[in-house]
Design a protein around this motif. Structure first.
Motif, PDB file in Angstrom:
ATOM      1  N   LEU A 208       0.823  -1.215   0.000  1.00 33.57           N
ATOM      2  CA  LEU A 208       0.000   0.000   0.000  1.00 33.57           C
ATOM      3  C   LEU A 208       0.858   1.267   0.000  1.00 33.57           C
ATOM      4  N   CYS A 209       2.183   1.087  -0.040  1.00 34.76           N
ATOM      5  CA  CYS A 209       3.103   2.213   0.126  1.00 34.76           C
ATOM      6  C   CYS A 209       3.895   2.471  -1.150  1.00 34.76           C
ATOM      7  N   PRO A 210       3.509   3.463  -1.946  1.00 31.04           N
ATOM      8  CA  PRO A 210       4.254   3.774  -3.165  1.00 31.04           C
ATOM      9  C   PRO A 210       5.721   4.083  -2.896  1.00 31.04           C
ATOM     10  N   THR A 211       5.996   4.762  -1.799  1.00 33.77           N
ATOM     11  CA  THR A 211       7.365   5.151  -1.487  1.00 33.77           C
ATOM     12  C   THR A 211       8.228   3.937  -1.176  1.00 33.77           C
ATOM     13  N   GLY A 212       7.698   2.998  -0.404  1.00 32.90           N
ATOM     14  CA  GLY A 212       8.455   1.813  -0.056  1.00 32.90           C
ATOM     15  C   GLY A 212       8.819   0.982  -1.266  1.00 32.90           C
ATOM     16  N   GLN A 213       7.908   0.881  -2.214  1.00 32.23           N
ATOM     17  CA  GLN A 213       8.179   0.113  -3.423  1.00 32.23           C
ATOM     18  C   GLN A 213       9.290   0.755  -4.241  1.00 32.23           C
ATOM     19  N   VAL A 214       9.274   2.062  -4.313  1.00 35.12           N
ATOM     20  CA  VAL A 214      10.339   2.770  -5.015  1.00 35.12           C
ATOM     21  C   VAL A 214      11.662   2.598  -4.281  1.00 35.12           C
ATOM     22  N   TYR A 215      11.611   2.650  -2.953  1.00 34.02           N
ATOM     23  CA  TYR A 215      12.825   2.538  -2.146  1.00 34.02           C
ATOM     24  C   TYR A 215      13.509   1.191  -2.333  1.00 34.02           C
ATOM     25  N   LEU A 216      12.729   0.121  -2.391  1.00 34.76           N
ATOM     26  CA  LEU A 216      13.327  -1.200  -2.543  1.00 34.76           C
ATOM     27  C   LEU A 216      14.021  -1.364  -3.889  1.00 34.76           C
ATOM     28  N   GLU A 217      13.605  -0.582  -4.861  1.00 33.73           N
ATOM     29  CA  GLU A 217      14.285  -0.617  -6.150  1.00 33.73           C
ATOM     30  C   GLU A 217      15.665   0.034  -6.059  1.00 33.73           C
ATOM     31  N   ASN A 218      15.852   0.907  -5.048  1.00 26.34           N
ATOM     32  CA  ASN A 218      17.133   1.592  -4.876  1.00 26.34           C
ATOM     33  C   ASN A 218      17.424   1.726  -3.383  1.00 26.34           C
ATOM     34  N   PRO A 219      17.662   0.626  -2.677  1.00 30.74           N
ATOM     35  CA  PRO A 219      17.822   0.652  -1.217  1.00 30.74           C
ATOM     36  C   PRO A 219      19.056   1.395  -0.738  1.00 30.74           C
ATOM     37  N   THR A 220      19.988   1.691  -1.631  1.00 33.58           N
ATOM     38  CA  THR A 220      21.197   2.412  -1.225  1.00 33.58           C
ATOM     39  C   THR A 220      21.020   3.921  -1.309  1.00 33.58           C
TER      40      THR A 220
END
Length: 231
Positions: A208-220
């Motif tokens: 449900l979290c758009p930000t988290g999904q984007v973050y996992l694509e670039n965790p660094t």
């Protein structure tokens, strides 16, 4: 009757999951009276609830009510709350609020948002906590740093101003859940969605979290910023 927006439906699902994840969430500050809660919330600014709970028993032993705090030597209050930080300003606000409570409200903490906001050191965040937990009145949504951060990460608001964030959340969350929403979001921010290293893979809100999904694509990435996408 208009259909709920996608954002509102998502917010309701987030609320449901937070209730399942944190069923026992409640106010972390220890208090016995509305005045004690008011003082504790003032002390909690830039301070942990744990530290406040260590300080307040002795403070309230010395000054058990509004008249006692109103008439106290300010330096004695400062000494009792020193470890909470910003103690001079907090002592000034606590004493000023108690003096006004004694003078204008017959020694009792007022029960309305408008009246609470006239007290020194009291803004909407403090007033919301006192009204909800001391009197069972959900007048608004408490917005602290965790609620502000997570509401933006979850794309429930585009604002950084706490008052505007509160207005957005009040439109999305049912009024009976306004305060428990804040407490559970705070608990989630501390347990999982922390500021520097959010544990997105463990998060019950991940889908449900758009930000988290984007973050996992670039965790660094050096900072977890709010996604521009809107659900």
């Amino acid at each position: 009757m208009p259909k709920p927006s996608k954002t509102k439906l998502r917010a309701l699902e987030i609320l449901y999951r937070l209730k399942q994840e944190y069923p026992d969430s409640t106010c972390a500050l220890n208090y016995e009276t509305p005045l004690q809660l008011l003082v504790a919330v003032i002390l909690s600014a830039q301070c942990t609830d744990k530290r406040v709970n260590l300080v307040t028993p002795e403070l309230f032993r010395q000054f058990p009510d509004a008249p006692a705090l109103a008439m106290a030597d300010r330096e004695d209050i400062e000494s009792a709350i020193r470890s909470t930080g910003f103690y001079r300003n907090k002592a000034k606000h606590i004493q000023g609020a108690c003096q006004k409570i004694v003078k204008e409200f017959d020694g009792s903490v007022p029960r309305t948002m408008a009246e609470l906001l006239t007290l020194p050191g009291v803004a909407r965040k403090t007033a919301n906590v006192v009204l909800a937990h001391a009197f069972g009145i959900n007048a608004g949504v408490t917005v602290d740093t965790h609620v502000k951060r997570l509401s933006n990460r979850l794309a429930l608001t585009q604002h950084s101003n706490p008052v505007r964030i509160e207005k957005d959340l009040m439109r999305l969350i049912p009024q009976p859940d306004w305060e428990n929403w804040s407490i559970r979001l705070i608990d989630h921010g501390r347990a999982v969605c922390n500021a520097r290293k959010p544990r997105c893979q463990e998060c019950v809100l991940f889908d449900l979290c758009p930000t988290g999904q984007v973050y996992l694509e670039n965790p660094t990435a050096p900072k977890l910023s709010r996604s521009r996408s809107r659900a």
